[in-house]
Scaffold this motif. Sequence first.
Motif, short mmCIF file in Angstrom:
data_model
loop_
_atom_site.label_atom_id
_atom_site.label_comp_id
_atom_site.label_asym_id
_atom_site.label_seq_id
_atom_site.Cartn_x
_atom_site.Cartn_y
_atom_site.Cartn_z
N GLY A 119 0.79 -1.22 0.00
CA GLY A 119 0.00 0.00 0.00
C GLY A 119 0.82 1.26 0.00
N ASP A 120 2.10 1.16 0.31
CA ASP A 120 2.96 2.35 0.35
C ASP A 120 4.09 2.25 -0.66
OD1 ASP A 120 1.86 4.07 2.46
OD2 ASP A 120 2.22 2.34 3.74
N GLY A 121 3.79 1.66 -1.80
CA GLY A 121 4.77 1.57 -2.87
C GLY A 121 5.58 0.29 -2.84
N PRO A 122 6.54 0.17 -3.77
CA PRO A 122 7.36 -1.04 -3.84
C PRO A 122 8.30 -1.15 -2.65
CG PRO A 122 8.16 0.62 -5.37
CD PRO A 122 6.90 1.17 -4.76
N CYS A 123 8.98 -2.26 -2.58
CA CYS A 123 9.92 -2.48 -1.48
C CYS A 123 11.04 -1.45 -1.51
CB CYS A 123 10.54 -3.87 -1.58
SG CYS A 123 9.51 -5.16 -0.90
N ASP A 124 11.51 -1.09 -0.34
CA ASP A 124 12.65 -0.22 -0.18
C ASP A 124 13.49 -0.78 0.96
OD1 ASP A 124 11.27 0.50 2.14
OD2 ASP A 124 10.53 2.36 1.28
N ILE A 144 7.84 -15.79 -3.65
CA ILE A 144 8.41 -15.09 -4.81
C ILE A 144 8.26 -13.60 -4.56
CG2 ILE A 144 8.18 -14.54 -7.26
CD1 ILE A 144 7.23 -17.33 -7.77
N GLY A 145 9.36 -12.87 -4.62
CA GLY A 145 9.33 -11.43 -4.44
C GLY A 145 9.09 -10.70 -5.75
N GLN A 146 8.41 -9.55 -5.68
CA GLN A 146 8.11 -8.69 -6.82
C GLN A 146 8.36 -7.24 -6.40
OE1 GLN A 146 6.55 -9.87 -9.94
NE2 GLN A 146 7.34 -11.78 -9.11
N SER A 147 8.19 -6.29 -7.31
CA SER A 147 8.28 -4.85 -7.01
C SER A 147 9.51 -4.48 -6.19
CB SER A 147 7.01 -4.37 -6.29
OG SER A 147 5.88 -4.56 -7.09
N ASN A 148 10.66 -4.95 -6.63
CA ASN A 148 11.92 -4.65 -5.98
C ASN A 148 12.11 -5.37 -4.65
OD1 ASN A 148 14.38 -3.32 -6.41
ND2 ASN A 148 13.84 -1.71 -4.95
N CYS A 149 11.25 -6.33 -4.33
CA CYS A 149 11.42 -7.13 -3.10
C CYS A 149 12.33 -8.31 -3.43
CB CYS A 149 10.07 -7.64 -2.58
SG CYS A 149 8.95 -6.37 -2.04
N SER A 150 13.62 -8.10 -3.29
CA SER A 150 14.58 -9.15 -3.61
C SER A 150 14.91 -10.05 -2.43
CB SER A 150 15.88 -8.51 -4.12
OG SER A 150 15.62 -7.75 -5.28
N PHE A 151 14.66 -9.54 -1.23
CA PHE A 151 15.00 -10.27 -0.01
C PHE A 151 13.86 -10.20 0.99
CE2 PHE A 151 18.85 -8.64 -1.93
CZ PHE A 151 19.64 -9.77 -2.01
N TYR A 178 12.93 -22.00 7.99
CA TYR A 178 11.68 -21.24 8.11
C TYR A 178 10.53 -21.88 7.31
CZ TYR A 178 14.86 -18.09 10.27
OH TYR A 178 15.81 -17.58 11.11
N HIS A 179 10.79 -23.05 6.74
CA HIS A 179 9.75 -23.82 6.04
C HIS A 179 8.66 -24.17 7.05
CE1 HIS A 179 8.16 -26.93 3.33
NE2 HIS A 179 8.02 -27.65 4.41
N ASP A 180 7.43 -23.70 6.81
CA ASP A 180 6.30 -23.92 7.73
C ASP A 180 6.59 -23.38 9.13
OD1 ASP A 180 5.16 -25.19 5.57
OD2 ASP A 180 5.41 -27.21 6.36
N ASN A 181 7.35 -22.28 9.20
CA ASN A 181 7.79 -21.73 10.49
C ASN A 181 8.11 -20.25 10.35
OD1 ASN A 181 8.75 -21.51 13.14
ND2 ASN A 181 10.79 -22.25 12.59
N VAL A 182 7.12 -19.45 9.87
CA VAL A 182 7.36 -18.03 9.64
C VAL A 182 6.44 -17.21 10.55
CG1 VAL A 182 7.29 -16.14 7.97
CG2 VAL A 182 8.06 -18.41 7.25
N GLY A 183 7.04 -16.52 11.51
CA GLY A 183 6.28 -15.65 12.40
C GLY A 183 6.16 -14.24 11.87
N ILE A 184 7.20 -13.77 11.15
CA ILE A 184 7.22 -12.45 10.52
C ILE A 184 7.95 -12.56 9.18
CG2 ILE A 184 8.13 -10.07 10.67
CD1 ILE A 184 6.01 -10.43 12.73
N SER A 185 7.41 -11.91 8.16
CA SER A 185 8.06 -11.81 6.87
C SER A 185 8.25 -10.34 6.58
CB SER A 185 7.19 -12.47 5.79
OG SER A 185 7.77 -12.27 4.51
N GLN A 186 9.51 -9.95 6.41
CA GLN A 186 9.81 -8.53 6.17
C GLN A 186 10.52 -8.39 4.82
OE1 GLN A 186 11.82 -6.64 9.41
NE2 GLN A 186 11.64 -4.63 8.51
N PRO A 187 9.74 -8.27 3.72
CA PRO A 187 10.36 -8.11 2.41
C PRO A 187 11.00 -6.74 2.27
CG PRO A 187 8.01 -7.80 2.23
CD PRO A 187 8.28 -8.19 3.66
N HIS A 188 12.11 -6.69 1.56
CA HIS A 188 12.79 -5.40 1.34
C HIS A 188 13.67 -5.48 0.11
CE1 HIS A 188 16.65 -6.89 3.02
NE2 HIS A 188 15.86 -7.63 3.77
N ALA A 189 14.17 -4.31 -0.30
CA ALA A 189 15.04 -4.22 -1.47
C ALA A 189 16.41 -4.76 -1.16
CB ALA A 189 15.13 -2.77 -1.92
#
Length: 189
Positions: A119-124, A144-151, A178-189
Amino acid sequence: MKHARRRLSSMFATALLLPAIGVSTAAAAESSSAKQEDTYCAMVVGKAGPGGTPSPVLAQECSALSLDDADTKLRSKVSQGTTRATNAELANILMYWYEHTDFNNNNTVPGRITSIYGGDGPCDAAGYRIEPTSWWKANLSSIIGQSNCSFARLTNIALTSTSEQAIWGGTGKYLGQYHDNVGISQPHA
């Protein structure tokens, strides 16, 4: 010490107020449109809040038919103005979550998929901080990451371990510890 206590009190008060003013996380956004049989979901999240609070879910829709149907429902709801998201926010898909490794075995195995819009633009560099629903926490197997979300900085369910994962292209097909064990996902550039 006095400032730390005051900051902690302020963070606690903010955490208590967020649900009251309509802010929810993915974990709390078990949408009224989501049913047990819904396999495909689309959601819009905002940037992470202060003090590391999770990104708010601005809108979410699900479907038993297809991911395209879930996206269409989301776009329809957003265009009607019945959510906190706007049409412009649907331009940035941050990532796709898959139930099974290798992106549901390259979509040859039935499994749940969720598309997540930023909602606030692509990953940074700051990124988003998404807390999965309880079901996704125990079933997220590839991203799979998109919009500059490489990590993505993944944190386990117990919130005791964090690691960087490459998620661009085909690199997020297996999440290791982290397979079947993700409490937080923080995508970023």
